[in-house]
Each structure stands twice: as structure tokens, then as C-alpha cells.
Design an enzyme around this catalytic site. Structure first.
Site, mmCIF file in Angstrom:
data_model
loop_
_atom_site.group_PDB
_atom_site.id
_atom_site.type_symbol
_atom_site.label_atom_id
_atom_site.label_comp_id
_atom_site.label_asym_id
_atom_site.label_seq_id
_atom_site.Cartn_x
_atom_site.Cartn_y
_atom_site.Cartn_z
ATOM 1 N N CYS A 6 0.830 -1.222 0.000
ATOM 2 C CA CYS A 6 0.000 0.000 0.000
ATOM 3 C C CYS A 6 0.860 1.266 0.000
ATOM 4 C CB CYS A 6 -0.926 0.017 1.202
ATOM 5 S SG CYS A 6 -2.070 -1.370 1.250
ATOM 6 N N HIS A 40 -2.456 7.119 4.510
ATOM 7 C CA HIS A 40 -3.013 5.945 3.842
ATOM 8 C C HIS A 40 -4.335 5.575 4.523
ATOM 9 C CE1 HIS A 40 -3.629 2.101 2.128
ATOM 10 N NE2 HIS A 40 -3.193 1.406 3.158
ATOM 11 N N ASN A 53 -9.874 0.244 2.057
ATOM 12 C CA ASN A 53 -8.431 0.357 1.781
ATOM 13 C C ASN A 53 -8.186 -0.040 0.323
ATOM 14 O OD1 ASN A 53 -5.683 -0.006 1.539
ATOM 15 N ND2 ASN A 53 -5.454 -1.160 3.446
HETATM 16 C C1 LIG Z 1 -8.342 -6.231 11.188
HETATM 17 C C2 LIG Z 1 -8.748 -5.276 12.283
HETATM 18 C C3 LIG Z 1 -9.820 -4.324 11.792
HETATM 19 C C4 LIG Z 1 -9.316 -6.080 13.449
HETATM 20 O O1 LIG Z 1 -9.697 -5.187 14.479
HETATM 21 P P1 LIG Z 1 -9.340 -5.546 15.977
HETATM 22 O O2 LIG Z 1 -9.936 -4.488 16.829
HETATM 23 O O3 LIG Z 1 -7.857 -5.761 16.049
HETATM 24 O O4 LIG Z 1 -10.139 -6.870 16.167
HETATM 25 P P2 LIG Z 1 -9.601 -8.250 16.713
HETATM 26 O O5 LIG Z 1 -8.775 -8.919 15.678
HETATM 27 O O6 LIG Z 1 -8.991 -8.016 18.061
HETATM 28 O O7 LIG Z 1 -10.953 -9.026 16.865
HETATM 29 C C5 LIG Z 1 -11.930 -8.630 17.819
HETATM 30 C C6 LIG Z 1 -13.084 -9.622 17.753
HETATM 31 O O8 LIG Z 1 -13.815 -9.414 16.512
HETATM 32 C C7 LIG Z 1 -13.893 -10.640 15.788
HETATM 33 N N1 LIG Z 1 -13.819 -10.358 14.370
HETATM 34 C C8 LIG Z 1 -12.721 -10.327 13.569
HETATM 35 N N2 LIG Z 1 -13.064 -9.979 12.317
HETATM 36 C C9 LIG Z 1 -14.386 -9.758 12.335
HETATM 37 C C10 LIG Z 1 -15.319 -9.355 11.359
HETATM 38 N N3 LIG Z 1 -14.959 -9.102 10.096
HETATM 39 N N4 LIG Z 1 -16.612 -9.220 11.699
HETATM 40 C C11 LIG Z 1 -17.016 -9.456 12.962
HETATM 41 N N5 LIG Z 1 -16.187 -9.856 13.950
HETATM 42 C C12 LIG Z 1 -14.883 -9.995 13.625
HETATM 43 C C13 LIG Z 1 -12.702 -11.456 16.270
HETATM 44 O O9 LIG Z 1 -12.915 -12.831 16.076
HETATM 45 C C14 LIG Z 1 -12.630 -11.071 17.720
HETATM 46 O O10 LIG Z 1 -13.588 -11.802 18.446
HETATM 47 P P3 LIG Z 1 -13.259 -12.367 19.915
HETATM 48 O O11 LIG Z 1 -12.988 -11.136 20.728
HETATM 49 O O12 LIG Z 1 -14.497 -13.088 20.259
HETATM 50 O O13 LIG Z 1 -12.043 -13.217 19.736
HETATM 51 C C15 LIG Z 1 -7.517 -4.459 12.811
HETATM 52 O O14 LIG Z 1 -6.634 -5.318 13.477
HETATM 53 C C16 LIG Z 1 -6.784 -3.770 11.701
HETATM 54 O O15 LIG Z 1 -7.283 -2.847 11.094
HETATM 55 N N6 LIG Z 1 -5.533 -4.164 11.437
HETATM 56 C C17 LIG Z 1 -4.753 -3.548 10.363
HETATM 57 C C18 LIG Z 1 -5.116 -4.174 9.042
HETATM 58 C C19 LIG Z 1 -4.649 -3.348 7.879
HETATM 59 O O16 LIG Z 1 -4.729 -2.154 7.892
HETATM 60 N N7 LIG Z 1 -4.160 -4.021 6.847
HETATM 61 C C20 LIG Z 1 -3.744 -3.401 5.631
HETATM 62 C C21 LIG Z 1 -2.506 -2.621 5.810
HETATM 63 S S1 LIG Z 1 -2.087 -1.756 4.344
#
Ligand SMILES: CC(C)(COP(=O)(O)OP(=O)(O)OC[C@H]1O[C@@H](n2cnc3c(N)ncnc32)[C@H](O)[C@@H]1OP(=O)(O)O)[C@@H](O)C(=O)NCCC(=O)NCCS
Length: 334
Positions: free
Chosen positions: A119, A252, A282
């Protein structure tokens, strides 16, 4: 790599962007995977994204963006002697998407190559183009940042499908009398590469090859919140400027929580941050040009403004550029 821009001033003289027609809402995704609109909005800030049609590849999405950028710059395609396409979703491994685009646009004289920096690709590509122009190797460059991540997502994996969308942007870059690019910061940490990767996409053999994106969201989140701040600080420091000097902050567009964190830590004054992740998700290399187009259209991006671009992504990579904006760029979105 941290550096002030040297050589003759180089700026962006044309901007064009394009997104596929199809809008996919969070509710639609909830019919495909176990997720819901409230979770996606709360954790990412995304409401909807654009998704390319089955027969639409990267160059199809990028082409209208290129045409608009060239038109805005008043540049004939044949005058472009450098074309760089930043993408992780080229039409195919080879020929490069840049070669295909150069052909479709009518740029027989252009050096054309693709650049892979996740990205952060658009930021990397503008730095490359700047160096070539400032050194006198090229006279007028077209830099494209675009991705159709939807093509490489596992549509049964809720951890990735909610985040990404498709889109592309293009800029014309050339020498100017004054203003333009002031400094850059670029970096990469392959040690963290497996936190966001496409295992089955290259020459390494895997026992279970996968052609879909795999991501450790929490690790990428931690990385992102760190480098979005450190990279911006680095380029500002190198140029002897402070965050208060920045008129338009273009981070970004990965997740509104990552953006909010960077804004808080950097101390970006209110009203100066561009956010459109809610509408596009994104879009990888398309994200920064699409945000620039929005800022131009809402009247914030004007000649004379100091603009800070910061990206991060697969690699893991990061990059920032500081620009004293020189040209009117409203109406970029085709
Ligand atoms: C992916 C992302 C949104 C997840 O958010 P988070 O707050 O870290 O969420 P977690 O991974 O801790 O998950 C929290 C809960 O939601 C659940 N969950 C994960 N994805 C889910 C979805 N799409 N829908 C609903 N629930 C979801 C998980 O299973 C977890 O449940 P639990 O607490 O029962 O275990 C976040 O980590 C993120 O944005 N990371 C960066 C990714 C990124 O930018 N990538 C591209 C870079 S260029």
C-alpha cells in the site's frame, strides 16, 4: 532512506482517479461472511467500498485515471517518457501493467515498469519519479497507484474482505519553477512481511500454496500505528518543518482507528486530515491519490498548501513525502 529533495523542483501538475462502479456495502458482506455493519464501522470506519467487475483488471481501472491526469496537466500521452505503476495486483506478472498501459495510452517513448511496495507503492513511485526528473533522466512522468485487491481476497475470510476495496489514481509529474516535493522518507522491514502476504504468488514453493491474501491484523495494526507516526516525524524533521506547518495531511486509508491514532500522536491540527476510508475502504496503492482528489474537491488542496503524504503496507513498508502543492487539481475523479 530519509532525504531532502535535491536538484530542480518537481511537482504534480495533473491528478486523475477512478473507482469501479459497483458499490458493496457492509450489509452485503454480512451475507457472505460472519460479520455485521456495526462491527465493521466501529473497528474500521468503513461503510462501503468499490469492487471491480469480473472482467475488470488493474489497467482497466487505471486507464481513466491516467487519461484524467494527463488532461488536467495538458500533457499529450506521447510526451510522457517515464511511466511507473505501483501495484500488487497487476493484470498478470508479465508483461507489466505499465507496459500494457503505455501501449493503451500511446506512449511509445516511455520507460515503463511496475513497482511493488504494498500500500506504500504510490509514495515509493513518486519518489522514484522525482529522482528521475530532478536528475534530468526523464522530462515528464506518469505515476499510477492502483489495486484491485478484491481479485486476490479469499471471499470466505472475514478478517480481510471487510477491509479492502478497488481503485486507482494517477499523477503527472514534471519540473516546475518553484515549490513541489520537499523531502521523503521510505523504509521496509521484510522481517514483518509474513503479517501481510500472498503466499502462493511467486517463485518460492509452498506445501500449501495460496493465491489469497493472508493477514495478521493485530500485528499490522501495531506496525501501522508506529510507522505512520515515525515516518511523518522523520520527513518533517529532515525538512525542518513541524506538524503545525502542514495544511493537508493525507494518510493511507486503511482503518480510521489507525488514522485517528496518527493524528493524535502527531498532533495534527483539526480539520487538516483527509479521510475517505468510509467510502472506499483500503484501496492499497490507490488510497493516497483518491484522498488527494477528495481534498482538492472539498477546497482544501490548493496551490501553496503544504501537503504531507504517509503510507504503510505489505512488505512491510512505509513512506512519506512532503509537497508544496503547486497546481489546481479539482475534478480529478473520473
Ligand atoms: C483487522 C482489524 C480491523 C481487526 O480489528 P481488531 O480491533 O484488532 O479486532 P480483533 O482482531 O482483536 O478481533 C476482535 C473480535 O472481533 C472478531 N472479528 C474479527 N473480524 C471480524 C469481522 N470481520 N466481523 C465481525 N467480527 C470480527 C474477532 O474474532 C474477535 O472476536 P473475539 O474477541 O471473540 O475473539 C484491525 O486489526 C486492523 O485494522 N488491522 C490492520 C489491518 C490493515 O490495515 N491491513 C492493511 C494494511 S495496508
Amino acid at each position: 532512506m530519509i532525504a531532502r529533495a535535491t536538484g530542480r523542483p518537481v511537482s504534480i501538475t495533473g491528478l486523475g482517479c477512478h473507482v469501479p462502479e459497483r458499490v458493496v456495502t457492509n450489509d452485503e458482506l454480512a451475507k457472505m461472511v460472519d460479520t455485521n455493519d456495526a462491527w465493521i464501522q466501529e473497528r474500521t470506519g468503513i461503510r462501503e467500498r468499490r469492487i471491480a467487475a469480473d472482467d475488470e483488471a488493474l489497467t482497466d481501472v487505471a486507464l481513466p485515471a491516467c487519461l484524467r491526469a494527463l488532461e488536467m496537466a495538458g500533457a499529450d500521452p506521447s510526451s510522457i517518457d517515464l511511466l511507473i505503476v505501483a501495484t500488487v495486483t497487476p493484470d498478470m506478472s508479465f508483461p507489466s501493467s505499465s507496459a500494457l498501459l503505455a501501449d493503451r495510452l500511446g506512449m511509445p517513448e516511455a520507460a515503463a515498469y511496475d513497482l511493488s511496495a504494498g500500500c506504500t507503492g504510490f509514495v515509493y513511485a513518486v519518489v522514484q519519479a522525482h529522482a528521475m526528473l530532478a536528475a534530468g533522466l526523464a522530462k515528464r512522468a506518469l505515476v499510477v497507484g492502483g489495486d484491485v485487491l478484491s481479485k486476490i481476497l479469499d471471499w470466505s475470510d472475514r478478517s480481510t474482505v471487510v477491509l479492502f476495496g478497488d481503485g486507482a489514481g494517477a499523477v503527472v509529474m514534471e519540473l516546475v519553477d518553484e515549490g513541489g516535493f520537499l523531502g521523503f522518507d521510505l523504509g521496509a522491514d521484510g522481517g514483518g512481511g509474513a503479517n501481510l502476504w500472498l503466499p502462493g504468488s511467486g517463485s518460492r514453493r509452498f506445501e500449501e500454496p495460496s493465491k489469497y491474501v493472508k493477514m495478521n491484523g493485530r500485528e499490522v495494526f501495531k506496525f501501522a500505528t508506529r510507522v505512520m507516526v515515525s515516518s511523518a516525524d522523520a520527513v518533517l524533521g529532515e525538512c525542518g518543518l513541524a506538524i503545525d506547518d502542514v495544511d493537508v495531511y493525507v494518510p493511507h486509508q486503511a482503518n480510521v482507528r489507525i488514522i485517528d491514532h496518527a493524528v493524535r500522536k502527531l498532533g495534527v491540527p483539526e480539520g487538516r486530515t483527509v479521510v475517505n476510508v468510509d467510502r472506499y475502504g483500503n484501496t492499497s496503492s490507490g488510497s493516497i491519490p483518491l484522498a488527494l482528489a477528495d481534498a482538492a474537491d472539498d477546497g482544501r488542496l490548493k496551490p501553496g498548501k503544504l501537503v504531507l503524504l504517509t503510507g504503510m503496507g505489505a512488505g512491510l513498508t512505509w513512506g512519506s513525502a512532503l509537497i508544496r502543492w503547486t497546481h489546481e487539481t479539482t475534478g480529478a475523479l473520473q
